[in-house]
Design a protein around this motif. Sequence first.
Motif, PDB file in Angstrom:
ATOM      1  N   ARG A 122       0.846  -1.188   0.000  1.00 28.93           N
ATOM      2  CA  ARG A 122       0.000   0.000   0.000  1.00 28.93           C
ATOM      3  C   ARG A 122       0.888   1.247   0.000  1.00 28.93           C
ATOM      4  NH1 ARG A 122      -4.483  -0.332  -1.718  1.00 28.93           N
ATOM      5  NH2 ARG A 122      -4.990  -2.001  -0.239  1.00 28.93           N
ATOM      6  N   HIS A 162      -4.263  -6.840   4.705  1.00 23.30           N
ATOM      7  CA  HIS A 162      -4.711  -5.524   4.239  1.00 23.30           C
ATOM      8  C   HIS A 162      -3.981  -4.447   5.024  1.00 23.30           C
ATOM      9  CE1 HIS A 162      -7.996  -7.680   2.307  1.00 23.30           C
ATOM     10  NE2 HIS A 162      -8.284  -8.229   3.488  1.00 23.30           N
ATOM     11  N   ASP A 164      -3.846   0.033   5.399  1.00 18.36           N
ATOM     12  CA  ASP A 164      -4.348   1.359   5.034  1.00 18.36           C
ATOM     13  C   ASP A 164      -3.537   2.434   5.741  1.00 18.36           C
ATOM     14  OD1 ASP A 164      -6.690   0.760   3.340  1.00 18.36           O
ATOM     15  OD2 ASP A 164      -7.452  -0.207   5.156  1.00 18.36           O
ATOM     16  N   TRP A 165      -3.414   3.588   5.072  1.00 15.41           N
ATOM     17  CA  TRP A 165      -2.684   4.734   5.609  1.00 15.41           C
ATOM     18  C   TRP A 165      -3.648   5.750   6.207  1.00 15.41           C
ATOM     19  CZ3 TRP A 165       2.539   5.609   5.970  1.00 15.41           C
ATOM     20  CH2 TRP A 165       3.374   4.725   5.295  1.00 15.41           C
ATOM     21  N   TRP A 203      -8.853   8.027   7.098  1.00 17.39           N
ATOM     22  CA  TRP A 203      -7.937   7.176   6.350  1.00 17.39           C
ATOM     23  C   TRP A 203      -8.002   7.527   4.870  1.00 17.39           C
ATOM     24  CZ3 TRP A 203      -4.952   4.203   9.448  1.00 17.39           C
ATOM     25  CH2 TRP A 203      -5.420   3.968  10.745  1.00 17.39           C
ATOM     26  N   THR A 205      -7.353   5.544   2.401  1.00 17.61           N
ATOM     27  CA  THR A 205      -8.004   4.403   1.748  1.00 17.61           C
ATOM     28  C   THR A 205      -8.640   3.544   2.830  1.00 17.61           C
ATOM     29  OG1 THR A 205      -6.028   2.997   1.881  1.00 17.61           O
ATOM     30  CG2 THR A 205      -6.303   4.331  -0.122  1.00 17.61           C
ATOM     31  N   TRP A 206      -9.518   2.651   2.409  1.00 14.83           N
ATOM     32  CA  TRP A 206     -10.031   1.640   3.342  1.00 14.83           C
ATOM     33  C   TRP A 206     -10.153   0.318   2.605  1.00 14.83           C
ATOM     34  CZ3 TRP A 206     -11.043   2.282   8.592  1.00 14.83           C
ATOM     35  CH2 TRP A 206     -11.428   1.105   9.235  1.00 14.83           C
ATOM     36  N   THR A 207      -9.288  -0.626   2.967  1.00 21.18           N
ATOM     37  CA  THR A 207      -9.336  -1.972   2.397  1.00 21.18           C
ATOM     38  C   THR A 207      -9.447  -3.043   3.475  1.00 21.18           C
ATOM     39  OG1 THR A 207      -6.905  -2.127   2.373  1.00 21.18           O
ATOM     40  CG2 THR A 207      -7.970  -1.281   0.377  1.00 21.18           C
ATOM     41  N   CYS A 208      -9.337  -2.659   4.734  1.00 17.19           N
ATOM     42  CA  CYS A 208      -9.420  -3.624   5.823  1.00 17.19           C
ATOM     43  C   CYS A 208     -10.835  -4.200   5.897  1.00 17.19           C
ATOM     44  CB  CYS A 208      -9.056  -2.973   7.154  1.00 17.19           C
ATOM     45  SG  CYS A 208      -7.280  -2.687   7.361  1.00 17.19           S
TER      46      CYS A 208
END
Length: 237
Positions: A122, A162, A164-165, A203, A205-208
């Motif tokens: 990521r 996963h 995310d930052w 955040w 992004t959100w992929t969690c």
Amino acid sequence: SNELFEFCFSGDPQELDVLPSSRLVVQSHASACIKAVSVHPTRQEYATVGDDKMLRTWDCSGCRALSSMACDAQPEAVAYASSGKQIYVGLGSGAVVSTNDECTEEFTTLVAKRKAAVSCLRASSSGHFLAIGYAIGYIDIYDITACRVHVSCKGAAGAIQHIDWSATERVVQANTSKLELLFFDVESGHQITRSSEFRDQEWTTWTCTFGWMVKGLSQQAPELVAAVRGGDSLVVA
């Protein structure tokens, strides 16, 4: 007709003329499993890697492959840079390599610090850092500008799935194969155990698949394997 179609062993059909030439109609990973997907940050394109050891880029609107490139080892993860000009690929060998977004440049090795497979990538929104998750539970924060590992984050019991930052790029959150939700300080690499601090965290992004934003969803669908937040930040699919 002067045209016919042939289907290669890879599953890619080609249109053939009576002349000694052919045109590739469509391309795919064929019977290979797709390991990872990354969406271009600004264009209607995405990149995939598969068990066929190929990196491929795709046009969403035209439903067609744009480019492809063979990897030296089994690719396990893929991510675009925040600028969209570079593609990062994590390999089963533990190395992370990069190429340009059109796959016309040879792969450049960024880091090969660990022997364990890369399981997740990521990039930060500023383009300064790349978070590299491994199957052994480590996360390395790679400084793209300085071309070195900035810090390593330890403490996960399972493979990183996963990452995310945070909007400030001071914290990363991660999910693991052991159903963990973990937070790490990007400067020190230390794990932050007070998860309640990030209940209202923004955040980029959100992929969690489990965390504060998808708490209700993860409870209803414990076998959820992927999530992505829409561009308006209002919907998670």
